[in-house]
Design a protein around this motif. Structure first.
Motif, short mmCIF file in Angstrom:
data_model
loop_
_atom_site.label_atom_id
_atom_site.label_comp_id
_atom_site.label_asym_id
_atom_site.label_seq_id
_atom_site.Cartn_x
_atom_site.Cartn_y
_atom_site.Cartn_z
N ILE A 45 20.04 -3.83 27.85
CA ILE A 45 20.97 -4.16 26.78
C ILE A 45 22.24 -3.35 26.95
CG2 ILE A 45 21.36 -4.01 24.28
CD1 ILE A 45 18.38 -4.46 23.89
N LEU A 46 23.37 -4.01 26.76
CA LEU A 46 24.67 -3.33 26.75
C LEU A 46 25.15 -3.27 25.30
CD1 LEU A 46 27.10 -2.12 28.24
CD2 LEU A 46 28.02 -4.45 28.45
N ALA A 47 25.29 -2.05 24.77
CA ALA A 47 25.74 -1.84 23.39
C ALA A 47 27.19 -1.38 23.39
CB ALA A 47 24.85 -0.83 22.68
N VAL A 48 28.01 -2.01 22.54
CA VAL A 48 29.45 -1.73 22.52
C VAL A 48 29.86 -1.39 21.09
CG1 VAL A 48 31.72 -2.52 23.27
CG2 VAL A 48 29.65 -3.56 24.26
N ASP A 49 30.44 -0.21 20.90
CA ASP A 49 30.94 0.21 19.58
C ASP A 49 31.90 1.38 19.79
OD1 ASP A 49 31.23 1.20 16.86
OD2 ASP A 49 29.39 0.08 16.40
N ASP A 50 32.99 1.39 19.05
CA ASP A 50 33.96 2.49 19.21
C ASP A 50 33.53 3.75 18.47
OD1 ASP A 50 34.43 0.96 16.85
OD2 ASP A 50 36.33 1.99 16.58
N GLU A 51 32.45 3.66 17.72
CA GLU A 51 31.92 4.83 17.01
C GLU A 51 30.67 5.34 17.73
OE1 GLU A 51 33.11 6.49 14.59
OE2 GLU A 51 34.76 5.17 13.95
N PRO A 52 30.71 6.51 18.38
CA PRO A 52 29.56 7.04 19.12
C PRO A 52 28.31 7.21 18.26
CG PRO A 52 31.54 8.24 19.70
CD PRO A 52 31.91 7.35 18.56
N LYS A 56 24.53 5.83 19.07
CA LYS A 56 23.36 6.70 19.09
C LYS A 56 22.24 6.12 18.24
CE LYS A 56 21.96 11.54 18.57
NZ LYS A 56 22.38 12.92 18.23
N ILE A 57 22.60 5.55 17.09
CA ILE A 57 21.59 4.94 16.22
C ILE A 57 20.93 3.74 16.92
CG2 ILE A 57 21.27 3.64 14.07
CD1 ILE A 57 23.49 5.41 12.86
N LEU A 58 21.76 2.89 17.54
CA LEU A 58 21.22 1.74 18.25
C LEU A 58 20.28 2.15 19.37
CD1 LEU A 58 24.34 -0.61 18.61
CD2 LEU A 58 22.28 -1.06 17.27
N ALA A 59 20.70 3.15 20.14
CA ALA A 59 19.88 3.63 21.25
C ALA A 59 18.56 4.20 20.75
CB ALA A 59 20.64 4.67 22.06
N THR A 60 18.60 4.93 19.65
CA THR A 60 17.38 5.51 19.08
C THR A 60 16.39 4.42 18.66
OG1 THR A 60 18.61 7.43 18.28
CG2 THR A 60 16.47 7.01 17.27
#
Length: 370
Positions: A45-52, A56-60
């Motif tokens: 999955i490639l997650a894209v967001d300008d807010e780190p 981090k929440i998505l990855a968790t």
């Protein structure tokens, strides 16, 4: 004495025929099933967001079940898609410079919604916002703040759909290749029988090549995403050997392959091009012609090309090769599938150049970084 020699020759021929029949019988009976790995490969999955913090929440949430790559801009996302293949893109809508809508539109220029689905994350859930997302090419959307169970469910649905479509495409090509038309089967057997009275050694060689061709036609690895180049070349050689015996001087074959090419490529990606060159190019001319197979190293890619000096095609005929038809004619469907699978893996499909009555060249590129 002469009668004894004839009896021995006939016995030898019968043994060769029996050996071939046994090999063919074994080929049809021994079609191994592909064992599933105890530890299936994780989807990417490639997650894209300008807010780190959002990344981090998505990855968790997803890291236990998926391989998650995170980037903070649309430009970085497009660069990642050039370097690597992914099963799903999750992107925030409200980002500077390149919004999630714009990124989705750029992605759908290269991939269809089934090849690379996009899931939009948005804090705006008005009907017009949702419609904008779908019109830009998104597969699905999820509202912020993200609910863990909903996110996992939507991600699972999107990735499973992509995998099932890819499997269908690969199986369609493998199934089409395995279709040995009865009249062609009989033609090959008649060619073998004719050699029995002319050249027993030549007959034995043809029996072995035909048996090899059948085994590769039914090889379960034809449904894999990629296979070694050596396997594909072996299949092409067997096919051309059989056709060369069948058509004699009407078919000439020339190879130009660099050594030490330890690379992988989609299965059944070269053989359909060669078969098309033989059947619809060379053999359409009374005197036949030549087919040339080139696989050459370049600075940042390997170029695979098949060209012939056969009948050639007009621009309209080339465009019709990629039009979906109800017919299950193997060669045209095979070319469409080759083009589609190359586009999925590398972002570029088949390149066809042709001049009527002069010949045709079909080529594609294998990047080193895939």
């Amino acid at each position: 004495m002469f009668q004894r020699s004839e009896e021995l020759a006939e016995t030898h021929t019968q043994l060769i025929k029996k050996d071939f029949i046994d090999n063919v019988d074994a080929t049809f009976k021994f079609i191994p099933s592909k064992e599933k790995s105890e530890f299936p490969e994780k989807k990417k999955i490639l997650a894209v967001d300008d807010e780190p913090i959002n990344l981090k929440i998505l990855a968790t949430i997803l890291n236990n079940d998926y391989l998650v790559t995170t980037v903070t801009s649309g430009h970085q996302a497009l660069a990642e898609l050039e370097r690597e293949s992914f099963d799903l893109v999750i992107t925030d809508v409200m980002m500077p410079k390149v919004t999630g809508y714009e990124l989705t539109r750029l992605i759908t220029k290269r991939f269809s919604i089934s090849e690379l689905p996009v899931l939009l994350l948005t804090a705006r859930s008005h009907t017009e916002d949702i419609m904008t997302g779908y019109q830009s090419g998104a597969k699905d959307y999820i509202s912020k703040p993200v609910d863990t169970l909903e996110l996992r469910a939507r991600v699972n649905a999107s990735t499973r759909l992509k995998v099932s479509i890819e499997e269908r495409i690969r199986m369609e090509d493998a199934w089409l290749q395995s279709q040995i038309h009865p009249h062609l089967f009989l033609i090959h057997l008649n060619s073998i029988a004719a050699l029995a009275d002319i050249d027993v050694n030549k007959m034995q060689e043809l029996l072995e090549e035909f048996s090899h061709y059948l085994r590769l036609s039914f090889d379960f690895r034809n449904a894999d995403p990629i296979v070694p180049l050596s396997q594909e070349i072996s299949f092409v050689r067997s096919y051309l050997y059989i056709e060369k015996v069948r058509f004699g001087n009407r078919l000439s074959v020339q190879w130009d392959i660099d050594t030490d090419l330890d690379v992988f490529l989609p299965p059944l990606s070269v053989q359909p091009l060669v078969e098309n060159a033989v059947k619809h190019g060379i053999l359409k001319k009374e005197n036949g012609g030549a087919v040339y197979i080139h696989i050459k190293k370049h600075s940042n890619h390997i170029k695979v090309s098949v060209n012939d000096n056969g009948k050639g095609m007009t621009e309209n005929e080339i465009s019709e090769l990629f039009i979906e038809k109800k017919s299950l004619e193997r060669t045209s469907v095979g070319l469409r599938n080759v083009d589609r699978r190359l586009n999925q893996l590398y972002g570029k499909g088949l390149i066809i150049q042709s001049i009527p009555q002069i010949g045709t060249t079909v080529s594609f590129y294998l990047p080193y970084n895939i």
